[in-house]
Scaffold this active site. Structure first.
Site, PDB file in Angstrom:
ATOM      1  N   ASP A  18       0.854  -1.191   0.000  1.00 45.12           N
ATOM      2  CA  ASP A  18       0.000   0.000   0.000  1.00 45.12           C
ATOM      3  C   ASP A  18       0.888   1.238   0.000  1.00 45.12           C
ATOM      4  O   ASP A  18       1.640   1.468   0.942  1.00 45.12           O
ATOM      5  CB  ASP A  18      -0.873  -0.054   1.264  1.00 45.12           C
ATOM      6  CG  ASP A  18      -1.771   1.157   1.412  1.00 45.12           C
ATOM      7  OD1 ASP A  18      -1.725   2.078   0.568  1.00 45.12           O
ATOM      8  OD2 ASP A  18      -2.525   1.180   2.400  1.00 45.12           O
ATOM      9  N   ASN A  32      -7.288  11.969 -11.214  1.00 45.78           N
ATOM     10  CA  ASN A  32      -8.059  12.318 -12.423  1.00 45.78           C
ATOM     11  C   ASN A  32      -7.930  13.823 -12.632  1.00 45.78           C
ATOM     12  O   ASN A  32      -7.351  14.525 -11.803  1.00 45.78           O
ATOM     13  CB  ASN A  32      -9.517  11.868 -12.303  1.00 45.78           C
ATOM     14  CG  ASN A  32     -10.197  12.491 -11.094  1.00 45.78           C
ATOM     15  OD1 ASN A  32     -10.225  13.717 -10.957  1.00 45.78           O
ATOM     16  ND2 ASN A  32     -10.715  11.661 -10.199  1.00 45.78           N
ATOM     17  N   ASP A  42      -6.023   6.796  -5.570  1.00 46.06           N
ATOM     18  CA  ASP A  42      -6.383   8.200  -5.347  1.00 46.06           C
ATOM     19  C   ASP A  42      -7.230   8.332  -4.069  1.00 46.06           C
ATOM     20  O   ASP A  42      -6.945   9.159  -3.185  1.00 46.06           O
ATOM     21  CB  ASP A  42      -7.164   8.690  -6.579  1.00 46.06           C
ATOM     22  CG  ASP A  42      -7.321  10.194  -6.655  1.00 46.06           C
ATOM     23  OD1 ASP A  42      -6.676  10.908  -5.866  1.00 46.06           O
ATOM     24  OD2 ASP A  42      -8.095  10.653  -7.525  1.00 46.06           O
ATOM     25  N   SER A 125      -2.589   4.254 -14.191  1.00 46.50           N
ATOM     26  CA  SER A 125      -3.531   3.897 -15.272  1.00 46.50           C
ATOM     27  C   SER A 125      -3.915   2.417 -15.328  1.00 46.50           C
ATOM     28  O   SER A 125      -4.744   2.047 -16.159  1.00 46.50           O
ATOM     29  CB  SER A 125      -3.015   4.319 -16.665  1.00 46.50           C
ATOM     30  OG  SER A 125      -3.134   5.718 -16.847  1.00 46.50           O
ATOM     31  N   THR A 126      -3.342   1.559 -14.458  1.00 50.74           N
ATOM     32  CA  THR A 126      -3.607   0.116 -14.611  1.00 50.74           C
ATOM     33  C   THR A 126      -4.834  -0.365 -13.849  1.00 50.74           C
ATOM     34  O   THR A 126      -5.127  -1.565 -13.854  1.00 50.74           O
ATOM     35  CB  THR A 126      -2.395  -0.736 -14.178  1.00 50.74           C
ATOM     36  OG1 THR A 126      -2.167  -0.540 -12.770  1.00 50.74           O
ATOM     37  CG2 THR A 126      -1.152  -0.389 -14.952  1.00 50.74           C
ATOM     38  N   GLY A 127      -5.561   0.542 -13.190  1.00 51.20           N
ATOM     39  CA  GLY A 127      -6.784   0.158 -12.492  1.00 51.20           C
ATOM     40  C   GLY A 127      -7.990   0.615 -13.294  1.00 51.20           C
ATOM     41  O   GLY A 127      -8.276   0.086 -14.372  1.00 51.20           O
TER      42      GLY A 127
HETATM   43  N1  AR6 Z   1      -1.296   1.422  -3.093  1.00 51.08           N
HETATM   44  C1  AR6 Z   1      -0.694   1.080  -4.258  1.00 51.08           C
HETATM   45  N2  AR6 Z   1      -1.381   0.784  -5.382  1.00 51.08           N
HETATM   46  C2  AR6 Z   1      -2.724   0.820  -5.325  1.00 51.08           C
HETATM   47  C3  AR6 Z   1      -3.431   1.160  -4.148  1.00 51.08           C
HETATM   48  C4  AR6 Z   1      -2.667   1.471  -2.993  1.00 51.08           C
HETATM   49  N3  AR6 Z   1      -3.229   1.807  -1.843  1.00 51.08           N
HETATM   50  N4  AR6 Z   1      -4.768   1.115  -4.415  1.00 51.08           N
HETATM   51  C5  AR6 Z   1      -4.897   0.744  -5.712  1.00 51.08           C
HETATM   52  N5  AR6 Z   1      -3.665   0.558  -6.253  1.00 51.08           N
HETATM   53  P1  AR6 Z   1      -6.315   3.188 -10.010  1.00 51.08           P
HETATM   54  P2  AR6 Z   1      -5.911   4.576 -12.570  1.00 51.08           P
HETATM   55  C6  AR6 Z   1      -3.306   0.166  -7.626  1.00 51.08           C
HETATM   56  O1  AR6 Z   1      -7.641   2.692 -10.421  1.00 51.08           O
HETATM   57  O2  AR6 Z   1      -6.061   3.300 -13.317  1.00 51.08           O
HETATM   58  C7  AR6 Z   1      -9.383   6.910  -9.585  1.00 51.08           C
HETATM   59  O3  AR6 Z   1     -10.743   6.876  -9.265  1.00 51.08           O
HETATM   60  C8  AR6 Z   1      -4.344  -0.528  -8.463  1.00 51.08           C
HETATM   61  O4  AR6 Z   1      -4.402  -1.910  -8.151  1.00 51.08           O
HETATM   62  O5  AR6 Z   1      -6.147   3.688  -8.616  1.00 51.08           O
HETATM   63  O6  AR6 Z   1      -4.798   5.505 -12.939  1.00 51.08           O
HETATM   64  C9  AR6 Z   1      -8.879   8.294  -9.997  1.00 51.08           C
HETATM   65  O7  AR6 Z   1      -9.585   9.322  -9.332  1.00 51.08           O
HETATM   66  C10 AR6 Z   1      -3.810  -0.269  -9.853  1.00 51.08           C
HETATM   67  O8  AR6 Z   1      -2.800  -1.222 -10.183  1.00 51.08           O
HETATM   68  O9  AR6 Z   1      -5.794   4.398 -10.979  1.00 51.08           O
HETATM   69  C11 AR6 Z   1      -9.125   8.296 -11.473  1.00 51.08           C
HETATM   70  O10 AR6 Z   1     -10.468   8.642 -11.779  1.00 51.08           O
HETATM   71  C12 AR6 Z   1      -3.122   1.091  -9.738  1.00 51.08           C
HETATM   72  O11 AR6 Z   1      -3.026   1.355  -8.340  1.00 51.08           O
HETATM   73  C13 AR6 Z   1      -8.884   6.872 -11.878  1.00 51.08           C
HETATM   74  O12 AR6 Z   1      -9.153   6.081 -10.721  1.00 51.08           O
HETATM   75  C14 AR6 Z   1      -3.867   2.223 -10.416  1.00 51.08           C
HETATM   76  O13 AR6 Z   1      -5.273   2.010 -10.285  1.00 51.08           O
HETATM   77  C15 AR6 Z   1      -7.439   6.649 -12.261  1.00 51.08           C
HETATM   78  O14 AR6 Z   1      -7.300   5.339 -12.736  1.00 51.08           O
END
Ligand code: AR6
Length: 183
Positions: A18, A32, A42, A125-127
């Site tokens: 985390d 975002n 985020d 971007s991978t989530g």
């Molecule tokens: N620590 C490390 N990595 C994490 C954590 C954490 N606590 N939580 C999630 N991840 P995402 P995006 C990973 O969706 O794809 C948001 O709503 C997760 O498993 O957080 O850039 C923003 O406000 C994934 O591998 O970000 C935007 O609207 C990675 O972090 C949108 O999501 C990124 O997943 C951005 O999407």
């Protein structure tokens, strides 16, 4: 992009966990364009930092995709949060790689500006934004290696992956890139 030397790869670490619990100088947030918080990493960063982070972000007024903004870190155990907005994956033909690369470069520029020696990135971007994990590693790792080869600060960059499956993919890509860059 020139081939990074061995010593540059040694400044990049991959780990699993985390990012809000990571101790160092700066963490990068996968934000975002509103910068007002969201889900995923985020949401976790805004919850852990407390409401003053959202207040500071509101005053910034947003961020373009591929750019980054720096704030304080409030209740987090780091000094700065660098908010970057990754591209939404649309199949790879819409400039996603250049935008993801720019996110990493801009984040490192903002970290270097304040002398941050240690910086941690999530897999931007991978989530929610749907970027394939191995493609993201292939975009992020060479960009960071290239930046580090030109700048002494930050000294170390950590990629904080959120699952062992993602960590395995990033490790494999890192090994491939190291092999490719050998003289
Ligand atoms: N620590 C490390 N990595 C994490 C954590 C954490 N606590 N939580 C999630 N991840 P995402 P995006 C990973 O969706 O794809 C948001 O709503 C997760 O498993 O957080 O850039 C923003 O406000 C994934 O591998 O970000 C935007 O609207 C990675 O972090 C949108 O999501 C990124 O997943 C951005 O999407």
């Amino acid at each position: 992009m020139s081939s990074p030397a061995d010593s540059v790869w040694e400044r990049i670490q991959l780990t699993c966990g985390d990012i809000t619990a990571w101790h160092g100088d700066a963490i990068v947030n996968a934000a975002n364009r509103s910068l007002l918080g969201g889900k995923g990493v985020d949401g976790a960063i805004h919850r852990a930092a407390g409401p003053r982070l959202t207040d500071e972000c509101r005053a910034i007024g947003g961020c373009m995709t591929g750019d980054a903004k720096r704030t304080g870190a409030y209740e987090l155990p780091v000094r700065w949060v660098i908010h970057t907005v990754g591209p939404v994956w649309r199949g790879g033909g819409r400039g996603e790689e250049a935008l993801l690369s720019r996110c990493h470069r801009r984040s490192l520029e903002l970290a270097a500006e304040v002398g941050a020696q240690t910086v941690a990135f999530p897999a931007i971007s991978t989530g929610a934004y749907g970027y394939p994990v191995d493609e993201a590693a292939r975009g992020a790792l060479p960009t960071v290696a290239d930046f580090l080869s030109r700048h002494p600060i930050p000294q170390h960059v950590t990629f904080m992956l959120f699952s062992t499956a993602a960590l395995d993919v990033w490790r494999r890509v890192l090994e491939e890139l190291k092999q490719e860059s050998m003289p």
